[in-house]
Design a protein around this motif. Structure first.
Motif, mmCIF file in Angstrom:
data_model
loop_
_atom_site.group_PDB
_atom_site.id
_atom_site.type_symbol
_atom_site.label_atom_id
_atom_site.label_comp_id
_atom_site.label_asym_id
_atom_site.label_seq_id
_atom_site.Cartn_x
_atom_site.Cartn_y
_atom_site.Cartn_z
ATOM 1 N N PHE A 114 -5.267 -11.772 4.885
ATOM 2 C CA PHE A 114 -6.348 -10.828 5.184
ATOM 3 C C PHE A 114 -6.051 -9.446 4.602
ATOM 4 O O PHE A 114 -6.976 -8.734 4.192
ATOM 5 C CB PHE A 114 -6.591 -10.779 6.691
ATOM 6 N N LEU A 115 -4.786 -9.081 4.548
ATOM 7 C CA LEU A 115 -4.436 -7.811 3.894
ATOM 8 C C LEU A 115 -4.734 -7.866 2.400
ATOM 9 O O LEU A 115 -5.212 -6.888 1.812
ATOM 10 C CB LEU A 115 -2.957 -7.494 4.130
ATOM 11 N N LEU A 116 -4.477 -9.008 1.784
ATOM 12 C CA LEU A 116 -4.764 -9.165 0.353
ATOM 13 C C LEU A 116 -6.277 -9.142 0.106
ATOM 14 O O LEU A 116 -6.748 -8.541 -0.870
ATOM 15 C CB LEU A 116 -4.147 -10.470 -0.150
ATOM 16 N N SER A 117 -7.030 -9.771 0.986
ATOM 17 C CA SER A 117 -8.493 -9.742 0.857
ATOM 18 C C SER A 117 -9.018 -8.318 1.046
ATOM 19 O O SER A 117 -9.902 -7.859 0.304
ATOM 20 C CB SER A 117 -9.124 -10.679 1.883
ATOM 21 N N TYR A 118 -8.454 -7.619 2.049
ATOM 22 C CA TYR A 118 -8.865 -6.224 2.270
ATOM 23 C C TYR A 118 -8.487 -5.362 1.065
ATOM 24 O O TYR A 118 -9.285 -4.516 0.623
ATOM 25 C CB TYR A 118 -8.213 -5.670 3.529
ATOM 26 N N ALA A 119 -7.297 -5.580 0.521
ATOM 27 C CA ALA A 119 -6.865 -4.816 -0.655
ATOM 28 C C ALA A 119 -7.792 -5.070 -1.837
ATOM 29 O O ALA A 119 -8.079 -4.154 -2.623
ATOM 30 C CB ALA A 119 -5.427 -5.181 -1.017
ATOM 31 N N THR A 120 -8.269 -6.308 -1.984
ATOM 32 C CA THR A 120 -9.220 -6.627 -3.052
ATOM 33 C C THR A 120 -10.472 -5.774 -2.915
ATOM 34 O O THR A 120 -10.978 -5.230 -3.908
ATOM 35 C CB THR A 120 -9.590 -8.120 -2.996
ATOM 36 N N TRP A 121 -10.976 -5.665 -1.676
ATOM 37 C CA TRP A 121 -12.149 -4.828 -1.442
ATOM 38 C C TRP A 121 -11.829 -3.354 -1.654
ATOM 39 O O TRP A 121 -12.565 -2.636 -2.341
ATOM 40 C CB TRP A 121 -12.653 -5.047 -0.006
#
Length: 562
Positions: A114-121
């Protein structure tokens, strides 16, 4: 100067065309993110350890028991294939939650996802708009491979991918601001963390990204600057510092050899040449399949003029070039696993989401086809949940009927919204995938537990039976190279609070895990319990030293003493 102003003007115009969130859209995205997180926690700890999970869990647990946090071990022997940083993270979760459960063990994989997904955004919203950035983030998070497998496992790859992804954008962010000291110090520190997680791949990611981007931006002279050497010094201080400390306990020669072997494994170095040639053709289609259904977003990249448009934008050109240079080693590696590319998949979705939003005003056949494919998946999902009642193994579940009814109604509402609000169809499509994941957690994972042909539950049951047949408070040891499941090292070790050590000595007051072949060769062994290995043609025996052999050893000891 004029060219710079034109480039800046072009970028501002590009960003201004990309839509940001409306007030309602923010709430939709927030609710979807919360529901996705909850969905990823449902029954997370139900399945026993599988695949490489047993290695990660055992190595971390043995470090805790031995209180040696520098030297990884497994079966009480030196473990060389991965440095210990990810093990330290697992240990932190074990300590915080005071639990060695599968649920706690897998959290260090789910949270970085979820941190990686948030970082993508976060890294892309400024340049492609909040809406496209959200589509990229959800596209990665809900991609098929993650949705149905890797997000449920405690592998190292997602946490490693988060560190590597942050390293990519440290390069872009600080180069854009001409802050080269921060660029090199932070990116090299992240690369060092990557080395201490997974070894040599971080060298390639850091080298390829830094060199290519600085040359492309005509800042190549910074490669021989004091700031670059300072970044290298930070990298060496961290990496060499660890390995020097390790050398105080054990030789580094075997360690380095194993790390190189792990990096070369599954590449053209380790595989026949024809597999490498075949991989050149199947690689893009294989990965499209691994990411399906959200990989449908990526088809919008393949339109005339797309690459030219990307190369006119500083951010998108960085994403494209970083993806292009770093994917090469995997494209040339016929034995790669999809999870090795988790740091690159978000780059694909950033480009795909930007292309989707760019062409969304033109509702052509391509956009309509993707929307209707997601609608078809929703209908299939509804049919699937009506079929739950026909699966006899699931009738043991306390929520057998009512959960299926709720998910069925939820999916029906999402399909209604899909028709009623066509402007949010992409979000309702993501919501359908979240609904699918909830159903997967509630029904597919328990079905695997009930299935007699499922290996992970069978292996944990074997460990429990071994414990039931070793009543004395004796240490349990693995004899020689007996091919015993790695899961036994963890489950037996945690249950007895002792490291399950490998040994070639036969001593009294010990239990030994031995296969058929070695038990027959060692006359001192007496089998007290045995079971057939799952899908193997041999049995595992729990042995102890024969009483006669024990007495002979005692007599020999007394004679020597006298």
């Amino acid at each position: 100067m004029r060219a710079t102003i034109l480039d800046l003007t072009s970028m501002i115009c590009f960003v201004s065309r990309m839509p940001n969130f409306t007030h309602r859209e923010k709430w939709i995205v927030l609710v979807l993110a919360v529901l996705a997180f909850i969905a990823h926690l449902i029954n997370l700890g139900l399945m026993p350890l599988m695949a490489d999970e047993a290695i990660r869990a055992t190595v971390a647990w043995e470090m805790m028991v031995s209180k040696n946090y520098i030297v990884p071990t497994m079966w009480g022997e030196y473990y060389y294939r991965k440095p210990p940083l990810y093990n330290w993270i697992i240990i932190g979760f074990f300590e915080v939650f005071n639990s060695y459960s599968e649920f706690v063990f897998r959290l260090p994989s789910v949270i970085p996802l979820f941190l990686l997904s948030y970082a993508t955004w976060f890294v892309s919203k400024q340049y492609i708009g909040e809406r496209a950035a959200a589509i990229a983030a959800f596209g990665f998070l809900l991609s098929g491979r993650l949705l149905t497998r890797d997000s449920m496992l405690g592998h190292i790859d997602i946490a490693f991918s988060l560190v590597t992804f942050l390293g990519f954008f440290a390069v872009y962010h600080f180069q854009k601001r001409k802050n080269f000291w921060s660029l090199f110090m932070i990116s090299y520190a992240l690369a060092a963390a990557g080395v201490l997680m997974k070894g040599l791949p971080s060298f390639l990611f850091q080298g390829f990204t830094v060199v290519l981007w600085l040359i492309y931006k005509r800042d190549w002279k910074k490669l021989i600057s004091a700031s670059h050497f300072a970044g290298i010094a930070v990298f060496l201080l961290i990496v060499v510092g660890y390995f020097y400390t390790y050398s105080q306990y054990n030789s580094l020669e075997t360690y380095f050899g194993e790390l190189y072997g792990q990096a070369a494994m599954r590449t053209v170095v380790d595989k026949p040449w024809y597999e490498g040639v075949l991989n050149l053709f199947v690689f893009p289609f294989e990965n499209f399949g691994h990411l399906f259904p959200t990989s449908l977003i990526l088809i919008f990249m393949f339109r005339k003029g797309t690459i030219k448009r990307w190369m006119c934008n500083d951010f998108l050109s960085f994403v494209l070039l970083t993806l292009a240079i770093n994917v090469v080693p995997y494209w040339l590696s016929p034995g790669y696993y999809p999870r090795y590319l988790f740091m690159l998949y978000p780059l694909c979705f950033i480009l795909g989401a930007e292309s989707l939003i760019t062409h969304s005003s033109n509702r052509n056949w391509m956009i309509k086809s993707v929307e209707w494919l997601f609608f078809a998946m929703g209908m299939i999902l509804m049919i699937a949940y009506t079929g739950v009642s026909f699966v006899p193994e699931l009738k043991e579940l306390s929520y057998f009927i009512w959960a299926a009814v709720i998910i069925l109604l939820l999916t029906a509402v999402l399909i209604w919204l899909w028709f009623k609000q066509p402007q949010w169809r992409i979000y309702w499509s993501f919501a359908i995938l979240i609904s699918f994941r909830i159903g997967f957690d509630l029904y597919v994972i328990p079905y695997r537990m009930f299935d007699e042909g499922s290996a992970p539950p069978a292996r944990k049951i074997m460990a429990e039976r071994i414990l039931a047949n070793t009543p004395n408070d004796w240490p349990i040891k693995l004899f020689d190279q007996s091919p015993i499941y790695k899961e036994h090292a963890y489950y037996l070790g945690v249950a007895t609070n002792r490291i399950i050590e490998r040994t070639t000595l036969v001593e009294p007051n010990c239990y030994y895990l031995v296969d058929d072949f070695r038990m027959k060769r060692v006359a001192q062994f007496e089998s007290i319990y045995h079971h057939k290995m799952y899908y193997k043609d041999y049995e595992t025996h729990v042995c102890q030293m024969k009483e006669a052999s024990h007495l002979e050893n005692e007599e020999s000891h007394h004679a020597t003493t006298e």
